[in-house]
Write a protein that holds these residues in place. Structure first.
Motif, PDB file in Angstrom:
ATOM      1  N   ASN A   1     -22.153  59.145  39.657  1.00 15.55           N
ATOM      2  CA  ASN A   1     -22.680  60.508  39.767  1.00 15.55           C
ATOM      3  C   ASN A   1     -22.951  61.024  38.361  1.00 15.55           C
ATOM      4  N   ALA A   2     -24.200  60.952  37.941  1.00 18.57           N
ATOM      5  CA  ALA A   2     -24.571  61.316  36.578  1.00 18.57           C
ATOM      6  C   ALA A   2     -24.272  62.779  36.284  1.00 18.57           C
ATOM      7  N   LYS A   3     -24.453  63.630  37.275  1.00 22.67           N
ATOM      8  CA  LYS A   3     -24.200  65.056  37.076  1.00 22.67           C
ATOM      9  C   LYS A   3     -22.725  65.309  36.810  1.00 22.67           C
TER      10      LYS A   3
ATOM     11  N   ALA B   1     -26.874  57.787  34.617  1.00 22.69           N
ATOM     12  CA  ALA B   1     -26.461  56.591  35.344  1.00 22.69           C
ATOM     13  C   ALA B   1     -27.366  55.425  34.969  1.00 22.69           C
ATOM     14  N   LEU B   2     -26.785  54.232  34.953  1.00 23.39           N
ATOM     15  CA  LEU B   2     -27.512  53.025  34.565  1.00 23.39           C
ATOM     16  C   LEU B   2     -27.768  52.144  35.777  1.00 23.39           C
ATOM     17  N   ALA B   3     -28.856  51.412  35.741  1.00 20.44           N
ATOM     18  CA  ALA B   3     -29.212  50.507  36.827  1.00 20.44           C
ATOM     19  C   ALA B   3     -30.052  49.368  36.253  1.00 20.44           C
TER      20      ALA B   3
ATOM     21  N   ASN C   1     -31.579  58.255  41.961  1.00 16.01           N
ATOM     22  CA  ASN C   1     -30.189  58.187  42.389  1.00 16.01           C
ATOM     23  C   ASN C   1     -29.904  59.348  43.350  1.00 16.01           C
ATOM     24  N   PRO C   2     -29.743  59.060  44.665  1.00 17.95           N
ATOM     25  CA  PRO C   2     -29.496  60.139  45.625  1.00 17.95           C
ATOM     26  C   PRO C   2     -28.122  60.779  45.469  1.00 17.95           C
TER      27      PRO C   2
ATOM     28  N   VAL D   1     -32.661  60.500  38.051  1.00 14.82           N
ATOM     29  CA  VAL D   1     -33.237  59.174  37.879  1.00 14.82           C
ATOM     30  C   VAL D   1     -32.327  58.342  36.978  1.00 14.82           C
ATOM     31  N   THR D   2     -32.055  57.117  37.384  1.00 16.03           N
ATOM     32  CA  THR D   2     -31.240  56.228  36.569  1.00 16.03           C
ATOM     33  C   THR D   2     -32.080  55.658  35.418  1.00 16.03           C
ATOM     34  N   ARG D   3     -31.396  55.191  34.384  1.00 18.60           N
ATOM     35  CA  ARG D   3     -32.064  54.531  33.261  1.00 18.60           C
ATOM     36  C   ARG D   3     -31.883  53.028  33.376  1.00 18.60           C
TER      37      ARG D   3
END
Length: 412
Positions: free
Chosen positions: A120-122, A128-130, A136-137, A142-144
Motif C-alpha cells: 500500500n504505497a499510500k 510501490a514496486l513491480a 495498484n488497486p 501506479v507502481t514503478r
C-alpha cells in the motif's frame, strides 16, 4: 472448485506426523507448522506483547514450529505501514518472541519478503514496486517498474534481513515467493511484461527469486533452516500456474539452497479467495473501509473475491504434481483441518503440513489431535477472520473484539 487429479499411491510406511522430524538443521517435535497468517497487532511496526502471545498460544498448543508473518526486508516492501520491517530496532522484540516460543518447546520461523505490487504505497508513503509499471488497486496509485539497481539493492536487503533474523535467535526463515508479492509477481506472466533478462522465459522470470534464495542461504549458512513459500497457481487468468510452478520448484531444488518448499496458491493482489476457499466475507471487508472506498469495493467485490467451495486439502491435487517433480521435502498447505488429512498428507509423500485458520480458532488443536481427544478442528471456513487483520487477527466467532493481553500477563 473440485480437484479431480487421481489419488497418488500411498507411501508404504508413512511417517508418524506427531513424532520428531528433521527440517534442515532443525529437529522439530512433530511435522505440523503453524502457517504464516498475518497478525495485525504491530501498530508501531515493532514486536508487541500481542504478537508474542499470538505465537505463544500455538507453540503451547503443540505445533512443531510457528511462523511469524510478515517481515518486510525493505521499508517500501511492507504491505502497509503497520508492518514490521527488518532493521536493528526490530531485533530485541523478535528475540523476546523467539525466547517465549522456545520456552513452550516449539521452533520459530520468520517469513521474510518484499510486498512489491501488493504494498500500500499510500500507507507506506513510498512508491510501490513491480516488475512492470501497472495500476495498484490497493493504494489507487501506479507502481514503478523495478530497475537493475533496485534488484541489486533488494537482494542485499534480503541478505541483511536474514542476518537480523538469525541474530534474533530464530530457527528458520521462510522466503515469500508467492501470492504476487514482488518475487512472485516477477514469476507471473500476468504481471511481468519485461523484455530484458528478468522477463520472458521462465528462466528469466525466475532469476530474481533464485538470486534472492541464494543470497539468503549465503547470509545464514547452515545455522538456520531456509524454506520458501511457492504458488502452485495464482488463480488469475494469465498468471503463474502449473506446469511452470513444478518446473520452478525443480530449479530451486537444483540450486540446493532450500530445506523445504511450502506449496500455496492465490493472489493477494487479484484473487485472495483462491488461497482461502470457503465463504467470501465481502460485507465484513467493506465494513473496514471508509465510505467512498466501501462503495467502490462493493462494485468490484464479487469479481475480486469470488467464493470457492471448501474441501479438505484443496491444494493436494496440484501439489502432487510438484511432489512428482522434486525429491526435496514439501509442506502441504490449504484446508488442513483434520487428523485424517494430516495422516493422508504423510501417506502421499509430503513431509510436513501447515495449518492456518484451524489453529487461529483453536491454538491448542494439535495437542488434542495428538491425544485423540479431538480429530477435527472447529473452524467453519467462514473466513471472517480475514478482515480482522486490521484490528488483530482472530476468529471473530470466538473473539468478536480484539484480543488484549492482560497487564498481569504482559511479557517482558
Amino acid at each position: 472448485m473440485t480437484d479431480t487429479t487421481p489419488d497418488r499411491p500411498v507411501t508404504a510406511t508413512p511417517p508418524d506426523p506427531f513424532a520428531p522430524a528433521t527440517l534442515g538443521p532443525l529437529s522439530l517435535r512433530n511435522r505440523v507448522v503453524k502457517a504464516a497468517t498475518f497478525e495485525g497487532v504491530v501498530p508501531e511496526a515493532l514486536v508487541t506483547d500481542e504478537l508474542v502471545e499470538f505465537h505463544r498460544r500455538p507453540a503451547a498448543g503443540g505445533v512443531g514450529m510457528t511462523t511469524v508473518a510478515y517481515l518486510a526486508v525493505s521499508p517500501e516492501g511492507r504491505t502497509h505501514a503497520e508492518c514490521i520491517w527488518l532493521r536493528p530496532e526490530a531485533v530485541p522484540g523478535l528475540a523476546r518472541l523467539a525466547d517465549v516460543v522456545h520456552a513452550e518447546g516449539a521452533k520459530v520461523s520468520a517469513q521474510i519478503g518484499h510486498a512489491g505490487p501488493v504494498a500500500n504505497a499510500k500507507s507506506n508513503r513510498a512508491t510501490a514496486l513491480a516488475p512492470s509499471r501497472s495500476f495498484n488497486p490497493v493504494s489507487m496509485k501506479v507502481t514503478r517498474a523495478v530497475t537493475d539497481d533496485d534488484i541489486t539493492r533488494i537482494t542485499l536487503d534480503y541478505q541483511r534481513g536474514a542476518r537480523l533474523v538469525a541474530e534474533a535467535g530464530f530457527d528458520a526463515i521462510e522466503i515469500h515467493l508467492a501470492h504476487n508479492y514482488l518475487l512472485s509477481s516477477f514469476l507471473s506472466p500476468k504481471f511481468n511484461k519485461r523484455t530484458d533478462r528478468w522477463g520472458g522465459s521462465l528462466e528469466n522470470r525466475a532469476r530474481f527469486a533464485r538470486q534472492v534464495v541464494r543470497a539468503v542461504r549465503e547470509a545464514v549458512g547452515d545455522g538456520l533452516a531456509v524454506t520458501a513459500k511457492v504458488s502452485l497457481d495464482d488463480g488469475v487468468p494469465g498468471g503463474f500456474r502449473l506446469p511452470e510452478s513444478a518446473e520452478f520448484s525443480r530449479m530451486l531444488e537444483e540450486d540446493g539452497c532450500l530445506d523445504a518448499l511450502e506449496l500455496t496458491g492465490g493472489s493477494s493482489l487479484a484473487n485472495p479467495m483462491y488461497l482461502f476457499r470457503g465463504d467470501a466475507p465481502r460485507e465484513d471487508f467493506a465494513a473496514t473501509l471508509p465510505p467512498l472506498q466501501r462503495f467502490g469495493f462493493k462494485l468490484i467485490a464479487g469479481k475480486m473475491m469470488p467464493a470457492y467451495p471448501f474441501e479438505e486439502a484443496y491444494f493436494l491435487g496440484k501439489a502432487r504434481q510438484v511432489r512428482d517433480a522434486v525429491d526435496m521435502p514439501l509442506i502441504l498447505l490449504g484446508g488442513i483441518n483434520t487428523r485424517a488429512t494430516i495422516e493422508r498428507a504423510m501417506a502421499e509423500g509430503f513431509q510436513f503440513v501447515a495449518m492456518g485458520r484451524a489453529l487461529l480458532r483453536e491454538p491448542d488443536l494439535l495437542a488434542r489431535m495428538q491425544s485423540g481427544d479431538q480429530l477435527e478442528g472447529n473452524c467453519i471456513h467462514c473466513n471472517r477472520c480475514m478482515p480482522s487483520i486490521y484490528s488483530g487477527s482472530r476468529c471473530v466467532l470466538d473473539h468478536p473484539e480484539p484480543i488484549v493481553v492482560p497487564a498481569a500477563h504482559t511479557i517482558r
